[in-house]
Design a protein around this motif. Structure first.
Motif, PDB file in Angstrom:
ATOM      1  N   ARG A  97      28.306  -9.233  12.549  1.00 49.71           N
ATOM      2  CA  ARG A  97      28.306 -10.430  13.405  1.00 49.71           C
ATOM      3  C   ARG A  97      29.713 -10.920  13.755  1.00 49.71           C
ATOM      4  O   ARG A  97      29.863 -11.934  14.417  1.00 49.71           O
ATOM      5  CB  ARG A  97      27.523 -11.564  12.710  1.00 49.71           C
TER       6      ARG A  97
ATOM      7  N   ARG B   4      24.542 -14.876   3.519  1.00 44.44           N
ATOM      8  CA  ARG B   4      23.739 -16.076   3.230  1.00 44.44           C
ATOM      9  C   ARG B   4      24.140 -16.716   1.905  1.00 44.44           C
ATOM     10  O   ARG B   4      24.152 -17.927   1.775  1.00 44.44           O
ATOM     11  CB  ARG B   4      22.255 -15.710   3.217  1.00 44.44           C
TER      12      ARG B   4
ATOM     13  N   GLN C  97      14.328 -10.574   9.181  1.00 43.89           N
ATOM     14  CA  GLN C  97      14.480  -9.206   8.678  1.00 43.89           C
ATOM     15  C   GLN C  97      13.350  -8.305   9.154  1.00 43.89           C
ATOM     16  O   GLN C  97      12.199  -8.748   9.227  1.00 43.89           O
ATOM     17  CB  GLN C  97      14.548  -9.250   7.161  1.00 43.89           C
TER      18      GLN C  97
ATOM     19  N   LYS D   5      18.106 -15.423   0.885  1.00 46.56           N
ATOM     20  CA  LYS D   5      18.432 -14.109   1.445  1.00 46.56           C
ATOM     21  C   LYS D   5      17.206 -13.427   2.047  1.00 46.56           C
ATOM     22  O   LYS D   5      17.320 -12.637   2.970  1.00 46.56           O
ATOM     23  CB  LYS D   5      19.014 -13.203   0.354  1.00 46.56           C
ATOM     24  N   ARG D   6      16.043 -13.726   1.489  1.00 54.18           N
ATOM     25  CA  ARG D   6      14.830 -13.035   1.932  1.00 54.18           C
ATOM     26  C   ARG D   6      14.112 -13.768   3.053  1.00 54.18           C
ATOM     27  O   ARG D   6      13.223 -13.197   3.692  1.00 54.18           O
ATOM     28  CB  ARG D   6      13.858 -12.904   0.753  1.00 54.18           C
ATOM     29  N   LYS D   7      14.466 -15.015   3.263  1.00 52.14           N
ATOM     30  CA  LYS D   7      13.687 -15.832   4.197  1.00 52.14           C
ATOM     31  C   LYS D   7      14.003 -15.514   5.658  1.00 52.14           C
ATOM     32  O   LYS D   7      15.143 -15.263   6.016  1.00 52.14           O
ATOM     33  CB  LYS D   7      13.989 -17.312   3.911  1.00 52.14           C
TER      34      LYS D   7
ATOM     35  N   ILE E 146      18.877 -12.738  11.245  1.00 51.61           N
ATOM     36  CA  ILE E 146      18.257 -14.055  11.013  1.00 51.61           C
ATOM     37  C   ILE E 146      16.822 -13.845  10.546  1.00 51.61           C
ATOM     38  O   ILE E 146      16.290 -14.577   9.719  1.00 51.61           O
ATOM     39  CB  ILE E 146      18.309 -14.906  12.312  1.00 51.61           C
TER      40      ILE E 146
END
Lengths: 263, 308
Positions: B79, A103, B60, A259-261, B58
């Motif tokens: 991926r 990301r 987590q 990165k966390r979304k 996509i």
């Protein structure tokens, strides 16, 4: 860059932003062509300050060109504010995020892709406009390169703001509004000394000072660019590096949030 | 070899106005083997799409262990050989079909020469060569699905994840997509597909998992799900003969001159009926376990879990 720059070029043409830039440049060129040619005739005898006289010609052209470039940066900010939110809408984010790129890499590639493509467009339009001005008025000043360089820095600062806001909010409109708020804040904070004097409170004054040093200062970067282009001494480089530090911190924040979304 | 391994996977989406979040996946554990066509079934909100998104990183996971192609989903290498067709996708509208495939190839780090080779082949495979230079935003839903499938195949995936692949596709298109998937399967690649069209899954899938409200209700082969091992259909020239079986063996559900359907207490009791018929010199043409559709089995599974 894995095709993201190329994709940004295709997207730019599709969004027709390029035509707005072309239109503004055309207007600028027409204005230059319609302007009477500026000439200086030397009739004086004796001790004449030639440098001072040529400034009469250099200053208005450089300043007008600086205003033009700032306006192009403004247009580029408007044109690009929605690009990252648009990339991350439901159904499209899945496409990008399912590819073998981290990301952080995706976001940074997009940032530099947009910056290079729209920055390139600003430079291209600027070269055309300046070339016409040089052709009409017969005046070339290499220091105009400072205007190009610092306006590109200014655009990068604005991009970091809009991209970070775009990641957080997912909205191009909110990105534009945030950029506008930062613009207002930097204009107000430019008078931080006067504000401090008005507040008459040391803690509040200190807060204003801290805010002044934190908030990016694209307006002051423009001033800095003007000084360099006009050959004037630069009082302080602080607006440039503090803005760059702020932008770097902002983009790090964007990467962490991105990165966390979940999408 | 397992290409997907999921252990105690839980995903809870935070809910803004509720104290407790929304549980999309609840302690789900299973594996998918190489070369397998795996169907994910479940009503809306069962967690099927979330499952695929977790596999791709996509979305987590909240808890549990997930591995795809031997990597954690957070690792971009996971991926590299995974193709994905999202549900309700909105591919960049400024691209043409050809442009989308090329862009996908570049995002996968594929060389220019390979991209050129693959785009021609894939456009032909999904029947989109005529529309290759048309903007995606002008495509119909069916055309978007076809080009979406082509972009999912662009990286020559070892694992193909498909979320409602035939959504919006006409009947002919559905058959064509199924043929493409059968080709992919024949190459030994794994396919994981979410679909509401159970008849489609029944035809192509080897195994299915039934999810409901994030929980795994059942996982088994399609044959296991659709067969009724206690019920057999015997095709035989019974004529007007009357056949009776003891209750400890089972019962005759229906009988006609051409055969009967029996429900047995134990599977091996089928031999008792065959022996009886042969004793009476009745010609037996076929004996087969009764089958139900996957749809019926799915509804029964949901019903048994109290979620039908």
């Amino acid at each position: 860059m894995r095709g993201i720059t190329r994709d940004s070029v295709v997207e730019m043409f599709e969004r027709k932003a390029v035509y707005v830039f072309a239109g503004v440049t055309l207007i600028a060129v027409v204005i230059i062509l319609l302007m009477p040619k500026m000439e200086i005739e030397f009739h004086a005898t004796g001790n004449v300050d030639i440098g001072g006289i040529s400034d009469l010609l250099r200053n208005p052209i450089t300043k007008a060109f600086s205003t033009y470039l700032s306006f192009m940066v403004f247009l580029a900010v408007l044109a690009t504010a929605g690009l990252v939110p648009n990339m991350l809408i439901k159904g499209r984010a899945d496409f990008y995020l399912s590819k073998p790129m981290s990301r952080s890499s995706l976001l940074l590639n997009k940032l530099f892709g947009i910056w290079m493509v729209y920055g390139g467009l600003i430079v291209f339009c600027g070269i055309i406009t300046y070339a016409v001005a040089v052709g009409v008025h017969g005046f070339f000043e290499w220091k105009v390169l400072y205007l190009f360089a610092l306006n590109l820095v200014s655009f990068l600062v604005w991009l970091c703001i809009t991209i970070t806001t775009g990641i957080i909010s997912g909205s191009g409109v909110i990105s534009i509004m945030t950029a506008f708020l930062f613009w207002v804040a930097q204009v107000i904070l430019r008078y931080h000394e006067q504000i401090k004097a008005f507040l008459e409170s040391k803690p509040l004054g200190d807060i204003v000072d801290v805010l002044y040093y934190i908030v990016p200062k694209p307006g002051e970067i423009d001033g800095l660019a003007n000084s360099l282009a006009l050959g004037k001494p630069v009082a302080s480089w602080m607006p440039l590096y503090s803005s760059l530090i702020f932008s770097a911190a902002l983009i790090c924040l964007a990467v962490v949030i991105f990165k966390r979304k979940d999408y | 070899m397992n290409v997907v391994d999921v252990q105690e996977l839980t995903k809870v989406y935070p809910a803004r106005l509720r104290k407790r979040g929304i549980v999309a996946l609840d302690n789900v554990t299973f594996s998918i083997q190489q070369g397998e066509v795996f169907g994910l079934l479940g009503p809306n909100g069962a967690g099927k799409t979330t499952f695929l998104k977790v596999l791709l990183g996509i979305t987590q996971s909240t808890a549990g262990v997930v591995s795809i192609a031997g990597f954690n989903p957070g690792d971009p290498r996971s991926r590299q050989k995974v193709g994905y067709l999202p549900e309700n996708h909105r591919f960049p509208g400024h691209l043409t079909g050809l442009g989308l495939l090329e862009f996908t190839g570049r995002l996968h780090g594929i060389t220019r020469a390979d991209i050129d080779d693959r785009t021609d082949h894939l456009l032909e495979l999904v029947g989109m060569n005529r529309w290759a230079n048309t903007k995606i935003k002008k495509y119909s839903k069916g055309m978007s699905q076809r080009i979406g499938l082509a972009q999912a195949l662009m990286c020559e995936p070892e694992i193909l994840l498909l979320d409602e692949p035939t959504d919006g596709v006409d009947p002919v298109g559905k058959i064509e997509i199924r043929q493409v998937l059968e080709k992919v399967r024949a190459e030994g690649k794994s396919i994981v597909m979410n679909s509401h069209l159970l008849s489609e899954v029944e035809v192509i899938a080897d195994r299915v998992a039934i999810l409901s409200k994030g929980r795994l209700l059942r996982i088994s082969t399609v044959d296991e799900l659709t067969s009724r091992k206690s019920q057999y259909e015997i095709e035989a020239d019974i004529g007007s003969l009357f056949i009776e079986i003891p209750s400890e063996i089972g019962k005759i559900i229906s009988i006609s001159s051409k055969g009967l359907i029996a429900e047995l207490v134990k599977e091996e009791n089928i031999n008792y009926i065959i022996d009886r018929l042969r004793m009476k010199k009745i010609n037996i043409k076929s004996v087969k376990p009764m089958k139900v559709s996957l749809e019926r089995s799915f509804i029964e599974t949901l019903g048994a879990a109290g979620e039908g």
